[in-house]
Scaffold this motif. Structure first.
Motif, short mmCIF file in Angstrom:
data_model
loop_
_atom_site.label_atom_id
_atom_site.label_comp_id
_atom_site.label_asym_id
_atom_site.label_seq_id
_atom_site.Cartn_x
_atom_site.Cartn_y
_atom_site.Cartn_z
N GLY A 1 1.11 -0.97 -0.22
CA GLY A 1 0.09 0.20 -0.62
C GLY A 1 1.03 1.06 -0.05
O GLY A 1 2.19 1.38 -0.01
N ALA A 2 0.53 2.56 0.28
CA ALA A 2 0.92 3.44 -0.32
C ALA A 2 -0.06 4.33 0.59
O ALA A 2 -1.33 4.14 0.81
CB ALA A 2 0.90 3.80 -1.94
N GLY B 1 4.02 13.87 2.73
CA GLY B 1 5.25 13.20 1.98
C GLY B 1 4.25 11.68 1.61
O GLY B 1 3.17 11.87 2.01
N ILE B 2 4.66 10.73 1.10
CA ILE B 2 4.39 9.57 0.80
C ILE B 2 5.09 8.39 1.01
O ILE B 2 6.69 8.19 1.47
CB ILE B 2 4.18 9.47 -1.08
CG1 ILE B 2 3.61 10.66 -1.71
CG2 ILE B 2 3.77 7.98 -0.94
CD1 ILE B 2 3.17 9.87 -2.83
N LEU B 3 4.28 6.88 1.79
CA LEU B 3 4.68 6.36 2.36
C LEU B 3 4.73 5.18 1.75
O LEU B 3 3.41 5.24 1.34
CB LEU B 3 4.56 6.42 4.05
CG LEU B 3 4.57 5.27 4.20
CD1 LEU B 3 6.39 5.11 4.66
CD2 LEU B 3 4.32 4.81 5.84
N TYR B 4 5.52 4.27 1.08
CA TYR B 4 5.18 3.04 0.61
C TYR B 4 5.69 1.97 1.55
O TYR B 4 6.64 1.94 2.41
CB TYR B 4 6.14 2.81 -0.99
CG TYR B 4 5.51 3.84 -1.69
CD1 TYR B 4 4.47 3.84 -2.62
CD2 TYR B 4 6.70 4.69 -1.64
CE1 TYR B 4 4.53 5.03 -3.94
CE2 TYR B 4 6.48 5.73 -2.76
CZ TYR B 4 5.22 5.97 -3.80
OH TYR B 4 5.37 6.71 -4.21
N GLN B 5 4.20 1.05 1.49
CA GLN B 5 5.19 -0.05 2.41
C GLN B 5 4.43 -1.64 2.01
O GLN B 5 3.41 -1.52 1.45
CB GLN B 5 3.92 0.37 4.26
CG GLN B 5 3.02 -0.06 3.36
CD GLN B 5 2.31 0.36 5.35
OE1 GLN B 5 2.92 0.58 6.36
NE2 GLN B 5 1.35 -0.10 5.55
N ALA B 6 5.08 -2.88 2.71
CA ALA B 6 4.75 -3.84 1.76
C ALA B 6 4.82 -5.31 2.79
O ALA B 6 5.48 -5.04 3.76
CB ALA B 6 5.27 -5.38 0.38
N TYR C 1 8.26 -3.81 5.11
CA TYR C 1 9.13 -3.11 4.83
C TYR C 1 8.19 -2.05 4.24
O TYR C 1 7.52 -1.86 3.85
CB TYR C 1 9.74 -3.82 3.01
CG TYR C 1 10.28 -2.59 2.70
CD1 TYR C 1 11.72 -2.64 2.47
CD2 TYR C 1 10.16 -2.22 1.00
CE1 TYR C 1 12.83 -1.93 1.68
CE2 TYR C 1 10.55 -1.52 0.45
CZ TYR C 1 11.70 -0.85 0.92
OH TYR C 1 12.56 0.15 0.07
N GLN C 2 9.46 -0.77 4.16
CA GLN C 2 8.53 0.41 4.95
C GLN C 2 9.38 1.20 3.55
O GLN C 2 10.71 1.34 4.04
CB GLN C 2 7.74 1.32 5.01
CG GLN C 2 6.82 0.45 6.46
CD GLN C 2 6.25 1.41 7.68
OE1 GLN C 2 7.34 1.59 8.56
NE2 GLN C 2 5.72 0.95 7.53
N ARG C 3 9.71 2.64 2.48
CA ARG C 3 9.58 3.20 2.51
C ARG C 3 9.11 4.71 2.39
O ARG C 3 7.79 4.98 1.73
CB ARG C 3 10.23 2.89 0.78
CG ARG C 3 11.24 3.94 0.51
CD ARG C 3 11.76 2.69 -1.41
NE ARG C 3 12.82 3.94 -1.54
CZ ARG C 3 12.11 5.15 -2.42
NH1 ARG C 3 11.05 5.14 -2.83
NH2 ARG C 3 12.88 5.60 -3.23
N GLY C 4 9.80 5.74 2.47
CA GLY C 4 8.83 7.35 2.31
C GLY C 4 10.16 8.37 3.14
O GLY C 4 11.19 7.76 3.06
#
Length: 482
Positions: free
Chosen positions: A74-75, A97-102, A288-291
């Motif tokens: 998701g984002a 900002g935008i946060l991406y996660q799985a 896993y998260q990225r942002g």
């Protein structure tokens, strides 16, 4: 001149046969196996049962999914402002900002889901057997609809012959009245019998039309003629002729009974699933998260909410998640009690079905043996009633019997003909029903019956056994003795 009824049978068959030839020979006659094949391809109930099975079998992959890894992604895009009260003032911090996660989740210990899968597998086996039972029942339905047509046609043929015989009796009564050999009462009695026979013939014709309509409904195909069954069909006791052997076979192979066994298995696994609701669960979870650091919430140790870094941030985590159910408002305990009662219900239903299968198997075994004797007795009764009618007609000629006696003897003869044909069809269908109860009925049984079908079967001529019809023809050619 008064004729014997054995004569009347042959004459009526010949005359009504011409009428049938004008009505029926529209196309090639259909045989039993073809009707069954059309039913398999076009029967709406079977198509619905197949669709129901295709839907029900999906519960297995649905239940198995609860034991397999679950991956979601998701984002999140956000824009927020935070006011921080400090000794140096009340600065406002903006975060966006935008946060991406799985996230990956793998069940490690889920007893409830395991039992749910076992219950689904048992239910799937139940669905397979219930579909097989429906397919097997279509074999019987096809035979019942097919032989209902033949039964109705033979009944119509005998009713036509009876009407023709009463018409001749009426003509003879009028002739005798005209020359003064009888009174008006004989004419009225003969007229009443003829009118009744005519009404019965009209009803019999409707029964034929209704039987064909039932065949059309079963197969979604039009029919106007079917092959008849030969009188040479062997009428034999069931093999083995032992009720206990048939009951033992039914207990092992009856499809509905086997399906009920899997229904009990499914209920037992469902009960275990409900009980497992009290057990802890363990899942392995990886994320896993990225942002940018605003969304991930990295803050300065000095001033809360103050970003520590600029730019994107990645975060990985893996671990085990333990959940121990403590109290759910009594939901789990209630579900366990419900499952106990459902299991008890299904066990009692299985027991009721088992008793019904045993009863049906024993009854049908007796029915087939009774049918064997009945067919022979009914055939003999035709001969006896022919002789009785001949004697009654002779007595009427010499004045020892009246016309009522003759008419009653005629009714008895044609009733014995109908009873004989009904006994034949009862024997055929009871045999198939016995095999269905035992779980051994198959299309091969229809193929066996099809070997005794007569493509050129004419109900108006063939509703009598050949030996009786031959006897009637001989009597027809013989010189009357009065």
């Amino acid at each position: 001149m008064l004729r014997r009824l054995s004569l009347a049978l042959a004459v009526a068959s010949a005359s009504s046969g011409a009428a049938w030839a004008a009505e029926a020979p529209l196309s090639t006659k259909t045989d039993l196996v073809s009707v069954y094949q059309e039913a398999v391809n076009n029967n709406a109930d079977l198509a619905a049962a197949r669709a129901d099975y295709q839907a029900r079998k999906e519960i297995v992959p649905q239940a198995r999914a609860g034991l397999l890894p679950n991956i979601s992604g998701g984002a999140n895009m956000s824009d927020s402002e935070t006011k921080v009260r400090t000794n140096m003032g009340d600065p406002t911090l903006s975060r966006s900002g935008i946060l991406y996660q799985a996230t990956l989740s793998q069940p490690v210990f889920r007893a409830d889901r395991w039992f749910q899968l076992k219950a689904a597998e048992a239910t799937n086996e139940q669905a397979i057997l219930e579909l097989s039972a429906t397919e097997q029942n279509l074999i019987l339905q096809s035979a019942e609809a097919y032989f209902a047509v033949l039964r109705a046609q033979d009944n119509l043929a005998s009713t036509k012959a009876e009407e023709a015989a009463f018409k001749r009796q009426l003509d003879q009564a009028n002739e005798r009245f005209d020359v003064g050999l009888s009174d008006k009462t004989d004419v009225l009695e003969a007229q009443a019998s003829f009118d009744t026979a005519r009404a019965n013939r009209i009803l019999a014709q409707r029964s034929v039309d209704d039987a064909f309509q039932a065949l059309i409904t079963l197969t979604n195909r039009d029919y106007n003629s079917v092959e008849g069954i030969k009188h040479t069909l062997p009428v034999l006791a069931p093999t083995p002729n032992d009720a206990k052997a048939w009951v033992d076979t039914a207990a092992q192979q009856n499809l509905n009974l086997q399906a009920s066994n899997f229904a009990v298995d499914a209920a037992e696994e469902t009960l275990r699933q409900r009980k497992a609701g009290h057990a802890p669960t363990v899942d392995a979870v990886a994320q896993y998260q990225r942002g940018d650091n605003d969304n991930l919430g990295y803050v300065n140790t000095g001033t809360p909410g103050t970003p520590r870094y600029n730019g994107d941030v990645e975060q990985r985590s893996i671990g085990l998640q333990l959940n121990i159910p403590i109290f759910s408002g009594g939901l789990t305990s209630s579900q366990v009690r419900e499952s106990y009662q459902r299991l008890n219900q299904i066990e009692q239903q299985r027991e009721g079905l088992r008793r019904q299968v045993v009863e049906n198997t024993r009854n049908l075994h007796r029915a087939v043996n009774t049918d064997v004797e009945t067919v022979q007795a009914r055939k003999q009764s035709i001969i006896s009633n022919q002789s009785a009618l001949e004697a009654t007609e002779i007595g009427y000629q010499v004045g020892t019997r009246n016309i009522v006696d003759v008419l009653d003897a005629q009714r008895q003869l044609y009733s014995s003909v109908r009873n004989y044909n009904n006994a034949r069809y009862d024997y055929i269908l009871d045999n198939l029903r016995l095999k269905q109860a035992a779980g051994t009925l198959s299309p091969a049984d229809l193929e066996t019956l099809a070997r005794f079908l007569k493509p050129d079967y004419n109900p108006d001529k063939d509703f009598l056994p050949p030996d009786l019809a031959k006897s009637a023809e001989q009597n027809l050619s013989a010189k009357p003795d009065y």
